[in-house]
Enzyme design. Structure first.
Site, mmCIF file in Angstrom:
data_model
loop_
_atom_site.group_PDB
_atom_site.id
_atom_site.type_symbol
_atom_site.label_atom_id
_atom_site.label_comp_id
_atom_site.label_asym_id
_atom_site.label_seq_id
_atom_site.Cartn_x
_atom_site.Cartn_y
_atom_site.Cartn_z
ATOM 1 N N ARG A 1 13.460 -3.869 -8.425
ATOM 2 C CA ARG A 1 12.035 -3.945 -8.686
ATOM 3 C C ARG A 1 11.822 -3.586 -10.140
ATOM 4 N NH1 ARG A 1 10.957 -0.036 -3.903
ATOM 5 N NH2 ARG A 1 8.920 -0.989 -4.025
ATOM 6 N N LYS B 1 3.342 6.451 4.352
ATOM 7 C CA LYS B 1 2.709 5.140 4.445
ATOM 8 C C LYS B 1 2.563 4.672 5.885
ATOM 9 C CE LYS B 1 5.198 4.321 0.174
ATOM 10 N NZ LYS B 1 6.343 3.614 -0.450
ATOM 11 N N ARG C 1 2.820 -11.539 4.173
ATOM 12 C CA ARG C 1 4.288 -11.631 4.097
ATOM 13 C C ARG C 1 5.008 -11.153 5.341
ATOM 14 N NH1 ARG C 1 5.955 -9.218 -1.660
ATOM 15 N NH2 ARG C 1 8.017 -9.915 -1.020
ATOM 16 N N PRO D 1 0.817 -1.206 0.000
ATOM 17 C CA PRO D 1 0.000 0.000 0.000
ATOM 18 C C PRO D 1 0.847 1.249 0.000
ATOM 19 C CG PRO D 1 -0.214 -1.181 2.084
ATOM 20 C CD PRO D 1 0.726 -1.937 1.258
ATOM 21 N N GLU D 2 0.462 2.184 -0.830
ATOM 22 C CA GLU D 2 1.107 3.490 -0.875
ATOM 23 C C GLU D 2 0.146 4.497 -0.252
ATOM 24 O OE1 GLU D 2 3.003 4.185 -4.718
ATOM 25 O OE2 GLU D 2 2.812 2.064 -5.185
#
Length: 299
Positions: free
Chosen positions: A287, A61, A130, A2-3
DNA sequence: AGAATGACCTGCGCGC
DNA sequence: TGCGCGCAGGTCATTC
């Protein structure tokens, strides 16, 4: 994952449920869910139980719920603190009925039961596949501007929808950095709340190559970029955030719609909505970066 | 100071 | 069908 928009959706959803609520029970099923907590100051569950919550706050965040000062009569115990949360890649804060069983859904790491003066008892579930996310009790520290943030948030820059975000200082800092512009956008010490999705989207909108050195951008280009960052974050927020799968949901478990509005992120090989050139994906900082090779040239 | 790398984790989709 | 690999919205510590 989530940003800023996704975290803000969570904050807004939590607000009516947790503000003025009292914590009646805390269960930690997986210690990895509280790795941000400093145990030397007491156990997470013990310190949180019995506390009263104030309105949730956010920077970038990070999200936190300030707590009413505890044990005001006990000397040395009155320092202001907050329940701090970072969702990492897959963290979720979900509102559940008080009788809902954590074992009935996967990855519930923490359960916080609440009593509230004006609505039924409920529980907040912290779910996290995670386990990169974490909760903590953290001390609130005053900033130069007079607001208070958890100590773990002190090094995080203000985010671009914070009224106190300093546009001029940020634009000036870009001029001084030789790093790739995307690296700077992802550096939460420079500007917070922007992650891999919205960095790619804002750079696409401003027609800037992700690896363009920040210092090589014109003043007008940096101004445009900041405007586009605000636009994309704002639009994503009004659409409830970006959901690709069940990993990002609001406090009621619902997905956001912004994934339909993405122009570059996750669109490798599909036509650029502006010029039709296939979007490319390259590896960058361990990434992926997605951009239009025609509109976003390295100069 | 900045850059690169790895650590922290689980689960999914893909090709073989 | 099963296995290995690459990949995923993030942050932080350590090295050079």
């Amino acid at each position: 994952m989530p940003e800023l928009p996704e975290v803000e959706v969570v904050r807004l959803g939590l607000a009516p449920a947790v503000t003025d609520a009292i914590v009646t029970a805390v269960d930690v099923y997986d210690e990895r869910a509280i790795t941000r907590h400093d145990h030397r100051r007491g156990s997470f569950a013990d310190r949180l139980t019995g506390r009263s919550m104030l309105a949730p706050q956010r920077r970038g965040k990070f999200i936190w719920i300030p707590l009413e000062p505890a044990g005001r009569l006990a000397a040395g115990e009155g320092r202001p603190d907050a329940l701090l949360a970072h969702l990492g890649m897959t963290g979720q804060l979900l509102l559940r009925d008080a009788w809902a069983r954590p074992e009935d859904e996967p990855h519930v790491r923490v359960r916080i039961e609440l009593r509230h003066p004006s609505h039924a008892e409920l529980a907040v579930f912290f779910r996290d596949q995670r386990t990169f996310g974490s909760l903590a009790l953290d001390e609130l520290v005053s900033t130069d501007a007079g607001d208070a943030v958890p100590s773990q948030v002190l090094h995080i820059a203000r985010d671009p929808i914070d009224p106190l975000f300093d546009d001029r200082a940020f634009l000036a800092s870009l001029m001084r950095k030789n790093s790739a512009i995307k690296r700077v956008l992802l550096d939460q010490r420079a500007i917070s709340g922007v992650g891999n999705i919205y960095a790619d989207e804002a750079l696409w909108a401003a027609r800037i190559h992700p690896e363009q050195p920040a210092s090589s951008l014109s003043r007008a280009k940096t101004r445009l970029l900041l405007d586009e960052i605000r636009l994309v974050l704002g639009k994503a927020l009004t659409e409830g955030g970006t959901s690709f799968d069940a990993q990002y949901v609001n406090v009621n478990g619902q997905a956001g719609y912004f994934a339909h509005s993405l122009n570059a992120y996750g669109r490798e090989g599909r036509p650029c909505p502006r010029c039709g050139t296939p979007i490319v994906r390259v590896s960058f900082m361990n990434r992926s970066s997605h951009y239009c090779p025609r509109d976003q040239r390295l100069r």
